[in-house]
Scaffold this active site. Structure first.
Site, PDB file in Angstrom:
ATOM      1  N   HIS A  82       0.867  -1.196   0.000  1.00 18.37           N
ATOM      2  CA  HIS A  82       0.000   0.000   0.000  1.00 18.37           C
ATOM      3  C   HIS A  82       0.891   1.229   0.000  1.00 18.37           C
ATOM      4  CE1 HIS A  82      -3.085   2.816   0.798  1.00 18.37           C
ATOM      5  NE2 HIS A  82      -3.113   2.745   2.112  1.00 18.37           N
ATOM      6  N   GLU A  84       0.200   4.509   0.594  1.00 15.75           N
ATOM      7  CA  GLU A  84      -0.038   5.711   1.407  1.00 15.75           C
ATOM      8  C   GLU A  84       1.213   5.978   2.258  1.00 15.75           C
ATOM      9  OE1 GLU A  84      -3.855   5.851   3.392  1.00 15.75           O
ATOM     10  OE2 GLU A  84      -3.619   7.999   3.785  1.00 15.75           O
ATOM     11  N   ASP A  86       2.006   6.669   5.194  1.00 13.97           N
ATOM     12  CA  ASP A  86       2.310   6.060   6.494  1.00 13.97           C
ATOM     13  C   ASP A  86       2.991   4.705   6.321  1.00 13.97           C
ATOM     14  OD1 ASP A  86      -0.264   5.500   5.452  1.00 13.97           O
ATOM     15  OD2 ASP A  86      -1.009   4.774   7.367  1.00 13.97           O
ATOM     16  N   HIS A 148      -7.929   0.408   0.854  1.00 11.10           N
ATOM     17  CA  HIS A 148      -8.858   1.491   0.580  1.00 11.10           C
ATOM     18  C   HIS A 148      -8.332   2.471  -0.479  1.00 11.10           C
ATOM     19  CE1 HIS A 148      -6.931   4.832   3.117  1.00 11.10           C
ATOM     20  NE2 HIS A 148      -6.115   3.805   3.225  1.00 11.10           N
ATOM     21  N   TYR A 195     -11.975   2.337  13.266  1.00 20.15           N
ATOM     22  CA  TYR A 195     -11.104   2.317  12.085  1.00 20.15           C
ATOM     23  C   TYR A 195     -11.912   1.987  10.829  1.00 20.15           C
ATOM     24  CZ  TYR A 195      -7.040   0.954   9.270  1.00 20.15           C
ATOM     25  OH  TYR A 195      -6.099   0.835   8.287  1.00 20.15           O
TER      26      TYR A 195
HETATM   27 FE1  FEO Z   1      -4.046   3.802   3.897  1.00 19.46          FE
HETATM   28 FE2  FEO Z   1      -2.370   3.074   6.740  1.00 19.46          FE
HETATM   29  O1  FEO Z   1      -2.626   3.888   5.081  1.00 19.46           O
END
Ligand code: FEO
Length: 402
Positions: A82, A84, A86, A148, A195
């Site tokens: 993923h 993103e 983070d 997501h 979450y």
């Molecule tokens: Fe969708 Fe934990 O980043």
């Protein structure tokens, strides 16, 4: 190399090498009161493999944990499930430091990483359903588009029945406990629901399909290792969290109502309390959530298992209160479904807030089953009785639906 941060053993050949962020309290608009973790995993295969990385400021913590087990330069493969930030914020630096033989991501992962870092980071695209060899074992990839982000994918080690699930089945919870079975089940369910509501709810239909697909693949899963929060390693816990995902994705209406509002001179507050009384007196569970006391992400969480959403605002400068506008934009984006509702509020002389609220509820596809109640200045007992009645009528409708 000194290693002040240590890896945590998950299985004989898989280690958690992530980072704990105790202090993050806002995650792009979601109140992460419990902090979070950024999970990365080290697989001690013939080709030593790092699955995901961490947010940029935590790079050294991750490298230290890796170095407590192996020399980071011995890593041959990096997998980015993923893109993103983070999970990729330090990816280019880590690639430079380690110089792995392969970096794998989905096709959309490559696109996202290119657009983030203006470099392809040497990524090799892996297709949905493909497998690569890590020498003594294989690893497979399952695209989970829009769960997501478009790039999202799972990685699966069939020999170890081990699923790396990136954001799915995660939660924002900072803790020294690395495994779900070490954490109180109430905490797991609360943080898991929060979450899901704030990150995954808009993609509920995809989640239902993904769970069906995973079921059809008949994957043996003994561990689920997400990119946030604890690792699931206990069969009962895994069954439970998968069952919760099915339930949350369905969002079946429940006999519970959320009343969200703000107030200027306590008139809308009085109306909200009378509506709550009408609902509760008719046997409906009520969450009364003033935006002066509750964060928008708490409201999203409560909506996940509710059947009604009632929203109130005074009129301020021909519009709704700014806090209501904020919350309604956020909630609309999360696309909760199967809700009935109504609007209410007080005003001085123009009273446009009600019309705005009705439009916002319509845009959210909340079925307005009861006429709005509006009040000029301060509600008298007749107006409060009308509010109580609004609560009762919503309750009746909700009982018919549930
Ligand atoms: Fe969708 Fe934990 O980043």
């Amino acid at each position: 190399m000194k290693t002040p941060f240590k890896a945590v053993k998950v299985t004989d050949s898989i280690y958690w090498v992530g980072a704990i962020d105790w202090n993050i309290k806002d995650f792009h608009g979601y109140a992460t009161d419990s902090g979070t973790t950024y999970n990365a995993y080290l697989v001690l295969a013939d080709k030593i493999t790092l699955v995901d990385t961490v947010k940029a400021p935590f790079r050294d913590e991750m490298i230290s944990r890796i170095a407590s087990v192996v020399d980071p330069k011995n890593i041959s493969v990096i997998i980015s499930n993923h893109s993103e930030m983070d999970h990729t914020g330090c990816l280019p630096e880590v690639i430079n430091l380690i110089a792995p033989d392969h970096v794998y991501a989905s096709k959309m992962g490559l696109k996202a990483i290119k657009n983030h870092f203006h470099s392809d980071c040497g990524i090799t695209v892996v297709e949905d359903g493909s497998t690569v060899s890590l020498g003594d074992r294989d690893i497979s990839f399952i695209e989970t588009r829009m769960l997501h982000w478009p790039d999202s994918m799972f990685s699966y080690l069939p020999g170890e029945s081990f699923l790396f699930s990136q954001d799915a089945f995660g939660m924002h919870l900072a803790s020294c406990e690395r495994f779900a079975d070490e954490i109180d089940s109430f905490v797991l369910e609360f943080e898991g629901a929060k979450y899901f509501a704030n990150i995954l709810m808009p993609y509920s239909k995809f989640i239902t399909k993904l769970l069906e697909r995973i079921g059809a693949l008949n994957l043996d899963i003994k561990h689920i290792a997400p990119d946030h929060g604890p690792v699931w390693r206990n069969a009962e816990n895994i069954r439970h969290v998968v069952g919760l995902y099915k339930k949350w994705a369905e969002q079946k209406p429940a006999p519970k109502a959320v009343i969200t509002y703000d107030t200027m001179w306590q008139s809308t507050d009085k109306m909200a309390r009378a509506i709550a009384d009408g609902l509760a007196g008719s046997g409906i569970q009520v969450k009364l959530m003033s935006l002066q006391s509750y964060h928008r992400s708490d409201i999203a969480t409560e909506l996940l298992d509710s059947g009604a959403f009632v929203v109130g605002s005074p009129t301020l400068n021909n519009n709704v209160f700014p806090t209501i506008a904020d919350a309604m934009v956020y909630l609309k984006g999360l696309k909760p479904v199967n809700l009935i509702g109504a609007a209410f509020g007080s005003y001085g002389w123009s009273g446009e807030s009600i019309k705005h609220l009705e439009n916002m509820l319509d845009e959210m596809k909340v079925d307005r089953v009861v006429e709005s109640v509006k009040c000029e200045y301060i509600p008298d007992n007749d107006t409060l009785e009308s509010c109580n009645d609004l609560g009762k009528r919503i309750a009746e409708k909700l009982k018919q639906i549930c």
